[in-house]
Enzyme design. Structure first.
Site, mmCIF file in Angstrom:
data_model
loop_
_atom_site.group_PDB
_atom_site.id
_atom_site.type_symbol
_atom_site.label_atom_id
_atom_site.label_comp_id
_atom_site.label_asym_id
_atom_site.label_seq_id
_atom_site.Cartn_x
_atom_site.Cartn_y
_atom_site.Cartn_z
ATOM 1 N N ASP B 12 0.570 -1.084 -0.051
ATOM 2 C CA ASP B 12 0.068 0.161 -0.020
ATOM 3 C C ASP B 12 0.961 1.201 -0.020
ATOM 4 O O ASP B 12 1.156 1.591 1.077
ATOM 5 C CB ASP B 12 -0.933 -0.091 1.345
ATOM 6 C CG ASP B 12 -1.913 1.226 1.282
ATOM 7 O OD1 ASP B 12 -2.288 1.752 0.249
ATOM 8 O OD2 ASP B 12 -2.199 1.678 2.442
ATOM 9 N N GLU B 73 -1.040 -0.939 -5.112
ATOM 10 C CA GLU B 73 -2.027 -0.193 -5.264
ATOM 11 C C GLU B 73 -1.669 0.937 -6.260
ATOM 12 O O GLU B 73 -0.507 1.369 -6.314
ATOM 13 C CB GLU B 73 -2.503 0.338 -4.036
ATOM 14 C CG GLU B 73 -4.115 1.019 -4.250
ATOM 15 C CD GLU B 73 -4.619 1.680 -3.027
ATOM 16 O OE1 GLU B 73 -4.825 0.887 -1.988
ATOM 17 O OE2 GLU B 73 -4.724 2.859 -3.004
ATOM 18 N N ASP B 146 -2.660 0.979 6.975
ATOM 19 C CA ASP B 146 -2.142 0.564 6.014
ATOM 20 C C ASP B 146 -1.500 -0.809 5.884
ATOM 21 O O ASP B 146 -1.325 -1.357 4.914
ATOM 22 C CB ASP B 146 -0.768 1.741 6.071
ATOM 23 C CG ASP B 146 -1.341 2.905 6.397
ATOM 24 O OD1 ASP B 146 -1.272 3.798 5.333
ATOM 25 O OD2 ASP B 146 -1.407 3.257 7.658
#
Lengths: 195, 195
Positions: B12, B73, B146
């Site tokens: 992330d 991501e 996260d």
């Protein structure tokens, strides 16, 4: 602080085309060209391969020309989304390459560069290229556009760097003065409470 | 192609906080947790130093856990401009670290991850965290957010990777078939013109 002889690398970041330049600061506003070029990576290749190729190329330039400082264009959220993101990814590896060699990086917006070079923050490409050609005393205009932009960034730092350094020095002096005052005030308070 | 035992690193991306995770694909849809954590870089530090710290940290993770593939991501132009740009710079050095080790990287949008994990592309953080906790058989929810996002990305790739690989294989087979046909057609044209 002495800026004469300072080597500046200018970078116009991009993944498909990345403009690279090296100039040397001379006396006063004189700037001497050292090198200019464009690194390309194939648009059909994977992102990782493209970033790796760019990273290797800029690392080689830094090792060959040993710049004292890097001036790079600040990326804005403008234009096509994916292009902006690719450029921002490219900036990540370009800044990393500089950091790994302990080379400080300064970021300039396009209008800061235009203003520094031509006195006009909205100068067009033609005006900019003609100014860069004249400043560096080149016999012909640098090509392609990315190369000229990279040279403009390097010149911009040659001219703005000294002012930025003076501002940083002034700020440091002011901070030191502030500390002195605070220490003095603490001393006085202590002396007062001891009486 | 065998995916059992495949090690997937989920990322992330972020510069202030970057979620990292490693999972291992088990039988069927089973996914085993291996590691999870968050890399932080000080927001007051220079961009170069922050990128360098992140690059070193993720490189160490990759060398320690030796993932076969990375799921990261995809960054969108959303939210505060400077945050998005910083995240995009971070993605540059994260993808570079993977490329230097020959680890393929797959990019997933937040809604692709949500859809894969919960069946709903608009699932909220709470739903996602609870699904991740259940899928991995954890005794408590991973923290901070996260870290949970990084785990979700890794699980997403465990589940979508095989389908993507099958699709790529099917595409390759189709391309090979197409080539065969073209070769046959060329042969026929030649034979016809020789008569």
């Amino acid at each position: 602080m002495n800026f004469e002889g300072m080597r500046v690398m200018g970078i116009d970041p991009g993944l498909t085309r990345c403009g690279l330049s090296v100039v040397q600061a001379g006396r006063g506003r004189a700037v001497l060209p050292v090198a200019v070029g464009v690194v390309r990576t194939p648009s059909g290749a994977e992102l990782g391969e493209r970033l790796h190729r760019l990273f290797e190329a800029v690392s080689e330039w830094m090792d060959d020309y040993r710049p004292d400082v890097v001036g790079i264009e600040r990326v804005f959220e403008r234009g096509e989304v994916s292009t902006v993101m690719y450029t921002a990814h490219a900036v990540g590896v370009l800044v990393l390459a500089a950091e790994q060699r302990g080379i400080p990086v300064h970021h300039y917006t396009p209008s800061e560069v235009k203003k520094a070079i031509s006195g006009n923050g909205r100068a067009d490409k033609k005006q900019m290229t003609s100014m860069v050609t004249r400043i560096l005393g080149l016999s012909e205009a640098p090509k392609p556009a990315d190369a000229a932009d990279a040279l403009a960034l390097a010149i911009c730092h040659c001219w703005r760097g000294p002012a930025l350094a003076r501002a940083a020095e002034a700020q440091e002096r002011a901070a030191a003065k502030q500390k002195e005052w605070e220490a003095l005030a603490t001393q006085r308070r202590r002396a007062a409470s001891n009486n």
